[in-house]
Write a protein that holds these residues in place. Sequence first.
Motif, PDB file in Angstrom:
ATOM      1  N   GLN A 139       0.820  -1.216   0.000  1.00 24.92           N
ATOM      2  CA  GLN A 139       0.000   0.000   0.000  1.00 24.92           C
ATOM      3  C   GLN A 139       0.854   1.267   0.000  1.00 24.92           C
ATOM      4  OE1 GLN A 139      -3.914  -0.598   2.428  1.00 24.92           O
ATOM      5  NE2 GLN A 139      -2.438  -2.041   3.298  1.00 24.92           N
ATOM      6  N   VAL A 140       1.979   1.239   0.702  1.00 16.80           N
ATOM      7  CA  VAL A 140       2.860   2.407   0.708  1.00 16.80           C
ATOM      8  C   VAL A 140       3.490   2.593  -0.676  1.00 16.80           C
ATOM      9  CG1 VAL A 140       4.952   3.425   1.683  1.00 16.80           C
ATOM     10  CG2 VAL A 140       3.357   2.225   3.177  1.00 16.80           C
ATOM     11  N   LEU A 141       3.935   1.506  -1.289  1.00 16.45           N
ATOM     12  CA  LEU A 141       4.514   1.596  -2.633  1.00 16.45           C
ATOM     13  C   LEU A 141       3.496   2.167  -3.619  1.00 16.45           C
ATOM     14  CD1 LEU A 141       6.437  -1.808  -2.822  1.00 16.45           C
ATOM     15  CD2 LEU A 141       7.441   0.471  -2.647  1.00 16.45           C
ATOM     16  N   PHE A 142       2.249   1.756  -3.470  1.00 15.24           N
ATOM     17  CA  PHE A 142       1.197   2.268  -4.356  1.00 15.24           C
ATOM     18  C   PHE A 142       1.034   3.773  -4.174  1.00 15.24           C
ATOM     19  CE2 PHE A 142      -3.067   3.151  -5.824  1.00 15.24           C
ATOM     20  CZ  PHE A 142      -3.217   2.315  -6.924  1.00 15.24           C
ATOM     21  N   GLN A 143       1.032   4.215  -2.917  1.00 15.39           N
ATOM     22  CA  GLN A 143       0.893   5.643  -2.637  1.00 15.39           C
ATOM     23  C   GLN A 143       2.077   6.447  -3.163  1.00 15.39           C
ATOM     24  OE1 GLN A 143       0.373   5.677   1.619  1.00 15.39           O
ATOM     25  NE2 GLN A 143      -1.669   4.794   1.519  1.00 15.39           N
ATOM     26  N   GLN A 144       3.231   5.793  -3.264  1.00 11.67           N
ATOM     27  CA  GLN A 144       4.423   6.447  -3.795  1.00 11.67           C
ATOM     28  C   GLN A 144       4.460   6.465  -5.320  1.00 11.67           C
ATOM     29  OE1 GLN A 144       7.610   4.233  -1.903  1.00 11.67           O
ATOM     30  NE2 GLN A 144       7.733   5.680  -0.201  1.00 11.67           N
ATOM     31  N   GLY A 145       3.417   5.923  -5.945  1.00  6.18           N
ATOM     32  CA  GLY A 145       3.348   5.912  -7.397  1.00  6.18           C
ATOM     33  C   GLY A 145       3.937   4.683  -8.049  1.00  6.18           C
ATOM     34  N   LYS A 146       4.412   3.731  -7.242  1.00  4.73           N
ATOM     35  CA  LYS A 146       5.003   2.503  -7.790  1.00  4.73           C
ATOM     36  C   LYS A 146       3.903   1.438  -7.913  1.00  4.73           C
ATOM     37  CE  LYS A 146       9.283   3.765  -5.431  1.00  4.73           C
ATOM     38  NZ  LYS A 146      10.241   3.432  -4.344  1.00  4.73           N
ATOM     39  N   ARG A 147       2.965   1.705  -8.795  1.00  4.86           N
ATOM     40  CA  ARG A 147       1.737   0.904  -8.845  1.00  4.86           C
ATOM     41  C   ARG A 147       1.972  -0.529  -9.299  1.00  4.86           C
ATOM     42  NH1 ARG A 147      -3.505   4.536 -10.470  1.00  4.86           N
ATOM     43  NH2 ARG A 147      -3.263   6.067  -8.794  1.00  4.86           N
ATOM     44  N   GLU A 148       2.747  -0.702 -10.344  1.00  6.74           N
ATOM     45  CA  GLU A 148       2.962  -2.057 -10.847  1.00  6.74           C
ATOM     46  C   GLU A 148       3.694  -2.913  -9.818  1.00  6.74           C
ATOM     47  OE1 GLU A 148       1.537  -3.289 -13.520  1.00  6.74           O
ATOM     48  OE2 GLU A 148       0.605  -1.310 -13.712  1.00  6.74           O
ATOM     49  N   GLN A 149       4.684  -2.318  -9.155  1.00  4.80           N
ATOM     50  CA  GLN A 149       5.421  -3.045  -8.117  1.00  4.80           C
ATOM     51  C   GLN A 149       4.497  -3.409  -6.958  1.00  4.80           C
ATOM     52  OE1 GLN A 149       8.876  -0.918  -6.700  1.00  4.80           O
ATOM     53  NE2 GLN A 149       9.324  -2.414  -5.101  1.00  4.80           N
ATOM     54  N   ALA A 150       3.630  -2.462  -6.584  1.00  8.54           N
ATOM     55  CA  ALA A 150       2.697  -2.698  -5.487  1.00  8.54           C
ATOM     56  C   ALA A 150       1.700  -3.804  -5.825  1.00  8.54           C
ATOM     57  CB  ALA A 150       1.950  -1.403  -5.157  1.00  8.54           C
ATOM     58  N   LEU A 151       1.158  -3.765  -7.034  1.00  5.80           N
ATOM     59  CA  LEU A 151       0.199  -4.776  -7.450  1.00  5.80           C
ATOM     60  C   LEU A 151       0.849  -6.149  -7.536  1.00  5.80           C
ATOM     61  CD1 LEU A 151      -1.777  -2.768 -10.135  1.00  5.80           C
ATOM     62  CD2 LEU A 151      -2.776  -3.862  -8.130  1.00  5.80           C
ATOM     63  N   ALA A 152       2.069  -6.193  -8.053  1.00  3.62           N
ATOM     64  CA  ALA A 152       2.779  -7.473  -8.156  1.00  3.62           C
ATOM     65  C   ALA A 152       3.021  -8.074  -6.772  1.00  3.62           C
ATOM     66  CB  ALA A 152       4.110  -7.275  -8.894  1.00  3.62           C
ATOM     67  N   LEU A 153       3.383  -7.220  -5.804  1.00  2.00           N
ATOM     68  CA  LEU A 153       3.606  -7.698  -4.439  1.00  2.00           C
ATOM     69  C   LEU A 153       2.300  -8.201  -3.831  1.00  2.00           C
ATOM     70  CD1 LEU A 153       5.227  -8.094  -1.862  1.00  2.00           C
ATOM     71  CD2 LEU A 153       4.962  -5.647  -1.371  1.00  2.00           C
ATOM     72  N   ALA A 154       1.217  -7.452  -3.995  1.00  2.00           N
ATOM     73  CA  ALA A 154      -0.074  -7.865  -3.440  1.00  2.00           C
ATOM     74  C   ALA A 154      -0.540  -9.186  -4.057  1.00  2.00           C
ATOM     75  CB  ALA A 154      -1.119  -6.776  -3.669  1.00  2.00           C
ATOM     76  N   GLU A 155      -0.323  -9.351  -5.359  1.00  2.00           N
ATOM     77  CA  GLU A 155      -0.706 -10.601  -6.033  1.00  2.00           C
ATOM     78  C   GLU A 155       0.115 -11.777  -5.498  1.00  2.00           C
ATOM     79  OE1 GLU A 155      -0.145  -9.579 -10.089  1.00  2.00           O
ATOM     80  OE2 GLU A 155      -2.040  -8.465 -10.242  1.00  2.00           O
ATOM     81  N   ARG A 156       1.396 -11.540  -5.244  1.00  2.00           N
ATOM     82  CA  ARG A 156       2.245 -12.620  -4.716  1.00  2.00           C
ATOM     83  C   ARG A 156       1.805 -12.999  -3.302  1.00  2.00           C
ATOM     84  NH1 ARG A 156       6.734 -12.866  -1.566  1.00  2.00           N
ATOM     85  NH2 ARG A 156       7.098 -10.619  -1.591  1.00  2.00           N
ATOM     86  N   LEU A 157       1.436 -12.010  -2.504  1.00  2.78           N
ATOM     87  CA  LEU A 157       0.994 -12.284  -1.141  1.00  2.78           C
ATOM     88  C   LEU A 157      -0.310 -13.075  -1.129  1.00  2.78           C
ATOM     89  CD1 LEU A 157       1.860  -8.841   0.483  1.00  2.78           C
ATOM     90  CD2 LEU A 157       3.016 -11.019   0.900  1.00  2.78           C
ATOM     91  N   VAL A 158      -1.191 -12.785  -2.080  1.00  3.93           N
ATOM     92  CA  VAL A 158      -2.439 -13.554  -2.193  1.00  3.93           C
ATOM     93  C   VAL A 158      -2.147 -14.996  -2.594  1.00  3.93           C
ATOM     94  CG1 VAL A 158      -4.447 -13.847  -3.697  1.00  3.93           C
ATOM     95  CG2 VAL A 158      -4.049 -11.658  -2.591  1.00  3.93           C
ATOM     96  N   GLU A 159      -1.207 -15.171  -3.506  1.00  8.30           N
ATOM     97  CA  GLU A 159      -0.829 -16.535  -3.912  1.00  8.30           C
ATOM     98  C   GLU A 159      -0.264 -17.322  -2.734  1.00  8.30           C
ATOM     99  OE1 GLU A 159       1.887 -16.135  -7.128  1.00  8.30           O
ATOM    100  OE2 GLU A 159       0.386 -15.379  -8.542  1.00  8.30           O
ATOM    101  N   ASP A 160       0.530 -16.643  -1.902  1.00  4.80           N
ATOM    102  CA  ASP A 160       1.151 -17.310  -0.752  1.00  4.80           C
ATOM    103  C   ASP A 160       0.168 -17.522   0.395  1.00  4.80           C
ATOM    104  OD1 ASP A 160       3.542 -17.335  -2.120  1.00  4.80           O
ATOM    105  OD2 ASP A 160       4.353 -15.556  -1.134  1.00  4.80           O
ATOM    106  N   HIS A 161      -0.853 -16.665   0.491  1.00  4.56           N
ATOM    107  CA  HIS A 161      -1.821 -16.739   1.598  1.00  4.56           C
ATOM    108  C   HIS A 161      -3.234 -16.624   1.042  1.00  4.56           C
ATOM    109  CE1 HIS A 161       1.967 -15.392   3.441  1.00  4.56           C
ATOM    110  NE2 HIS A 161       1.552 -16.017   4.519  1.00  4.56           N
ATOM    111  N   PRO A 162      -3.697 -17.628   0.291  1.00  6.62           N
ATOM    112  CA  PRO A 162      -5.000 -17.527  -0.379  1.00  6.62           C
ATOM    113  C   PRO A 162      -6.202 -17.695   0.535  1.00  6.62           C
ATOM    114  CG  PRO A 162      -4.044 -19.695  -0.750  1.00  6.62           C
ATOM    115  CD  PRO A 162      -3.008 -18.892  -0.018  1.00  6.62           C
ATOM    116  N   HIS A 163      -5.984 -18.176   1.768  1.00  2.00           N
ATOM    117  CA  HIS A 163      -7.117 -18.511   2.628  1.00  2.00           C
ATOM    118  C   HIS A 163      -7.545 -17.383   3.552  1.00  2.00           C
ATOM    119  CE1 HIS A 163      -6.705 -22.529   1.130  1.00  2.00           C
ATOM    120  NE2 HIS A 163      -5.479 -22.629   1.586  1.00  2.00           N
ATOM    121  N   GLY A 164      -6.754 -16.337   3.652  1.00  2.00           N
ATOM    122  CA  GLY A 164      -7.099 -15.203   4.517  1.00  2.00           C
ATOM    123  C   GLY A 164      -7.758 -14.090   3.726  1.00  2.00           C
ATOM    124  N   GLY A 165      -8.696 -13.384   4.339  1.00  2.00           N
ATOM    125  CA  GLY A 165      -9.411 -12.340   3.624  1.00  2.00           C
ATOM    126  C   GLY A 165      -8.633 -11.057   3.446  1.00  2.00           C
TER     127      GLY A 165
END
Length: 315
Positions: A139-165
Motif C-alpha cells: 500500500q505504501v509503494l502504491f501511494q508512492q506511485g510505484k503501482r505495478e510493483q505494489a500490485l505485483a507484491l499484493a498478487e504474490r501475497l495472495v498466492e502465498d496466503h490464499p485462505h485469509g481475507g
Amino acid sequence: WDLLAQGRKLEAAKVFQAMGQEPRVLAGLAVALLAESDLAQALELSAKALSAGNEREKTRELFYARALACARNGGTEGMEEAEAQVGWLMEHAPQWGGTFHAAGVLALVQGLEDRAVSLFAQAGLPEMGGLDAGLNLAQVLFQQGKREQALALAERLVEDHPHGGQAWGVLGRLQALSGKLDKGGQSFARALKRHPGLPMAVDGVYGLMTHMVGASRDQRAATDRARIAETTRIDLEQSLEHSVAQGRGGYRVLTALGISLGLRGQGGRGLSCLRRAVRLKPESVAAQANLARMLLLAGQETRAMDAAWTAIGLS
C-alpha cells in the motif's frame, strides 16, 4: 498465532475467544480485532495482556500487540507507549518479523515513510507480522506511485496466503484504485467469502457501488457498469449476503448490497436492504441520499423526494 500469521484473522479471533484469559490469548485476540477496526477492544485487551502475570510471562507477542494498538490509536500518549513497546521488541526480538512490522507501522504513523518501507521489507514471511508487513508495504509503494510493483507484491501475497481475507482485500483495493474495477470486485468478493464483514473489503465494495449509483445518469457510470461484469456483481452480492447471514451485515454491507440489487433490477430486495441501513443510521445524510437515489431508479418519485428532503434536513 499461526492463523494470524497466515492472515486468517477471523478464524484466529474465534479460536482465541474460545480460550481463557492467558496473556498470549488476549494479545492474539487484540491483534485479530485490529483487522475488524475494533481499536477500543484491542487497546483494552493488549493492556490487560501486558499487565497480567510476571515478567517472565511477558513474551514478544504481548509487546507486539500493544505496540500495534497504541500506534493505531495515535496521540501523544499512544505514540510514546508504542515507541516503548517497539523499543522492547528491538532489544529482545531484533530479528523477529513481528518486530519489523510493529516498527514499520509506528514509523508510518510518524510520517517516516521511507523508514517504514525499509522495515516492512525486512519482515520475513511466513513469520508473524510478515504478511501484514508485506500488505503495508504494497500500500505504501502504491501511494508512492510505484503501482505495478505494489500490485505485483499484493498478487504474490495472495498466492502465498490464499485462505485469509485481508490479502484479498488489499489486492482488491489496489486494483480498484488502478481502475481495474472488475478485478477489484472479484478480489473483494473473495475477501468477504473468507472473512465475512471484513471492513477493508466492505469499504471497497461500498465505494464501488455508491460511485455507480451516484453517477448513474451520466456516461461515466455506464462505462463503469460495463467494466464490472455481471458475474462479478453477482459474486459480490453473494459475498455480502453471506456476511449478513453470518451476523456481520452492518450499515455499509447493507448499503452496498441494496445498491447492487437495485442496479440489477431487483428493486424490492434492494430497497429492503437500504431501509435496514437507514434504521441502523437514521441520522446519516448518506443513508437517506442513497435511499432517495434508488427509489428514483425504481420509479417511486414521491418517496424518493421525501427521502431527499429528509437528507437535506439532516445536512
